[in-house]
Design a protein around this motif. Structure first.
Motif, short mmCIF file in Angstrom:
data_model
loop_
_atom_site.label_atom_id
_atom_site.label_comp_id
_atom_site.label_asym_id
_atom_site.label_seq_id
_atom_site.Cartn_x
_atom_site.Cartn_y
_atom_site.Cartn_z
N TYR A 10 0.82 -1.21 0.00
CA TYR A 10 0.00 0.00 0.00
C TYR A 10 0.86 1.26 0.00
O TYR A 10 0.47 2.27 -0.59
CB TYR A 10 -1.00 -0.01 1.16
CG TYR A 10 -2.09 -1.03 0.92
CD1 TYR A 10 -2.94 -0.90 -0.18
CD2 TYR A 10 -2.26 -2.12 1.75
CE1 TYR A 10 -3.93 -1.84 -0.43
CE2 TYR A 10 -3.24 -3.07 1.50
CZ TYR A 10 -4.07 -2.92 0.41
OH TYR A 10 -5.05 -3.84 0.16
N SER A 11 2.03 1.21 0.60
CA SER A 11 2.95 2.34 0.54
C SER A 11 3.42 2.57 -0.89
O SER A 11 3.45 3.72 -1.38
CB SER A 11 4.17 2.10 1.44
OG SER A 11 3.79 2.01 2.79
N ALA A 48 2.95 5.69 -6.10
CA ALA A 48 3.10 5.42 -7.53
C ALA A 48 3.33 6.73 -8.29
O ALA A 48 2.65 7.73 -8.05
CB ALA A 48 1.86 4.72 -8.07
N GLY A 49 4.31 6.71 -9.18
CA GLY A 49 4.64 7.90 -9.96
C GLY A 49 5.75 8.73 -9.37
O GLY A 49 6.27 9.63 -10.02
N ASP A 50 6.13 8.46 -8.12
CA ASP A 50 7.20 9.20 -7.46
C ASP A 50 8.38 8.26 -7.23
O ASP A 50 8.44 7.55 -6.22
CB ASP A 50 6.69 9.77 -6.13
CG ASP A 50 7.72 10.62 -5.41
OD1 ASP A 50 8.92 10.54 -5.72
OD2 ASP A 50 7.30 11.37 -4.49
N LYS A 51 9.31 8.22 -8.19
CA LYS A 51 10.42 7.26 -8.14
C LYS A 51 11.23 7.39 -6.86
O LYS A 51 11.62 6.37 -6.26
CB LYS A 51 11.32 7.43 -9.36
CG LYS A 51 12.43 6.40 -9.40
CD LYS A 51 13.36 6.60 -10.57
CE LYS A 51 14.51 5.65 -10.63
NZ LYS A 51 15.04 5.11 -9.42
N ASP A 52 11.48 8.59 -6.43
CA ASP A 52 12.27 8.77 -5.20
C ASP A 52 11.55 8.19 -4.00
O ASP A 52 12.17 7.54 -3.14
CB ASP A 52 12.57 10.25 -4.96
CG ASP A 52 13.55 10.82 -5.98
OD1 ASP A 52 14.32 10.03 -6.58
OD2 ASP A 52 13.54 12.05 -6.19
N ALA A 53 10.25 8.40 -3.91
CA ALA A 53 9.47 7.85 -2.80
C ALA A 53 9.46 6.32 -2.86
O ALA A 53 9.56 5.65 -1.83
CB ALA A 53 8.05 8.39 -2.82
N LEU A 54 9.34 5.76 -4.06
CA LEU A 54 9.35 4.30 -4.21
C LEU A 54 10.69 3.73 -3.74
O LEU A 54 10.73 2.72 -3.03
CB LEU A 54 9.08 3.91 -5.66
CG LEU A 54 7.69 4.28 -6.19
CD1 LEU A 54 7.61 3.98 -7.69
CD2 LEU A 54 6.60 3.55 -5.43
N ASP A 55 11.78 4.39 -4.15
CA ASP A 55 13.10 3.94 -3.70
C ASP A 55 13.23 4.04 -2.19
O ASP A 55 13.79 3.15 -1.54
CB ASP A 55 14.20 4.77 -4.37
CG ASP A 55 14.36 4.48 -5.85
OD1 ASP A 55 13.84 3.44 -6.32
OD2 ASP A 55 15.00 5.31 -6.54
N ILE A 106 10.81 3.86 0.05
CA ILE A 106 9.99 2.82 0.67
C ILE A 106 10.74 1.49 0.67
O ILE A 106 10.80 0.79 1.68
CB ILE A 106 8.63 2.69 -0.05
CG1 ILE A 106 7.80 3.95 0.23
CG2 ILE A 106 7.89 1.43 0.38
CD1 ILE A 106 6.63 4.11 -0.73
N ALA A 107 11.34 1.15 -0.47
CA ALA A 107 12.10 -0.10 -0.55
C ALA A 107 13.28 -0.09 0.41
O ALA A 107 13.52 -1.06 1.13
CB ALA A 107 12.56 -0.34 -1.98
N ALA A 108 14.00 1.02 0.44
CA ALA A 108 15.17 1.13 1.32
C ALA A 108 14.77 1.08 2.79
O ALA A 108 15.42 0.41 3.61
CB ALA A 108 15.94 2.42 1.02
N ALA A 109 13.69 1.77 3.15
CA ALA A 109 13.23 1.77 4.55
C ALA A 109 12.75 0.38 4.97
O ALA A 109 13.02 -0.06 6.09
CB ALA A 109 12.12 2.80 4.73
N THR A 110 12.06 -0.31 4.07
CA THR A 110 11.60 -1.66 4.38
C THR A 110 12.79 -2.59 4.56
O THR A 110 12.85 -3.37 5.51
CB THR A 110 10.66 -2.19 3.28
OG1 THR A 110 9.56 -1.29 3.13
CG2 THR A 110 10.13 -3.57 3.62
N LEU A 111 13.76 -2.51 3.67
CA LEU A 111 14.97 -3.32 3.77
C LEU A 111 15.70 -3.05 5.09
O LEU A 111 16.11 -3.98 5.79
CB LEU A 111 15.89 -3.05 2.58
CG LEU A 111 17.24 -3.76 2.58
CD1 LEU A 111 17.08 -5.27 2.60
CD2 LEU A 111 18.06 -3.31 1.37
N ALA A 112 15.84 -1.78 5.43
CA ALA A 112 16.54 -1.42 6.67
C ALA A 112 15.79 -1.94 7.90
O ALA A 112 16.40 -2.37 8.87
CB ALA A 112 16.71 0.10 6.75
#
Length: 126
Positions: A33-34, A39-46, A48-54
């Protein structure tokens, strides 16, 4: 160990670690859902992935990402395609069949992946 924890083993049955399925499911759902909201904001998508990984670590990230992908398909993309189909059918306005386009993109991506896998197996790079 409670019912939401499972022991992960290798091919020989030796334990590799413990996995909390409830946590993986919850993190994957939150990630899906995050990602949809961003969607459409590449920086935000990156981010989210980085924060989830961390937050969950590399060992669990693949499992969480798999849950997120399934949740995105079931809970976001599927319903959106249903609305698009219904709108197209109700208005009679010709529109591109997005499901067919997604299937074509899938087939192309799978062909590229197969080619790259074969190249890697044979020691070639592109």
């Amino acid at each position: 160990m409670d019912a939401s924890n499972f022991i992960v083993t290798d091919d020989c049955g030796s334990p590799l670690g413990v996995m909390n399925i409830d946590l993986i499911q919850a993190e994957g759902t939150a990630m899906s859902y995050s990602l949809a909201a961003a969607a459409g904001d590449k920086d935000a998508l990156d981010q989210i992935a980085a924060a989830t990984l961390a937050r969950i670590g590399a060992a669990s990230f693949g499992y969480v990402a798999a849950v997120a992908a399934k949740q995105l398909a079931e809970g976001v993309v599927g319903p959106l395609l249903d609305v698009i189909d219904a709108t197209r059918d109700a208005t009679g306005v010709p529109a591109q069949d997005l499901r067919a386009g997604l299937a074509e993109a899938r087939d192309f991506s799978m062909a590229v992946a197969a080619t790259l896998a074969m190249d890697a197996k044979e020691g070639r790079s592109r």
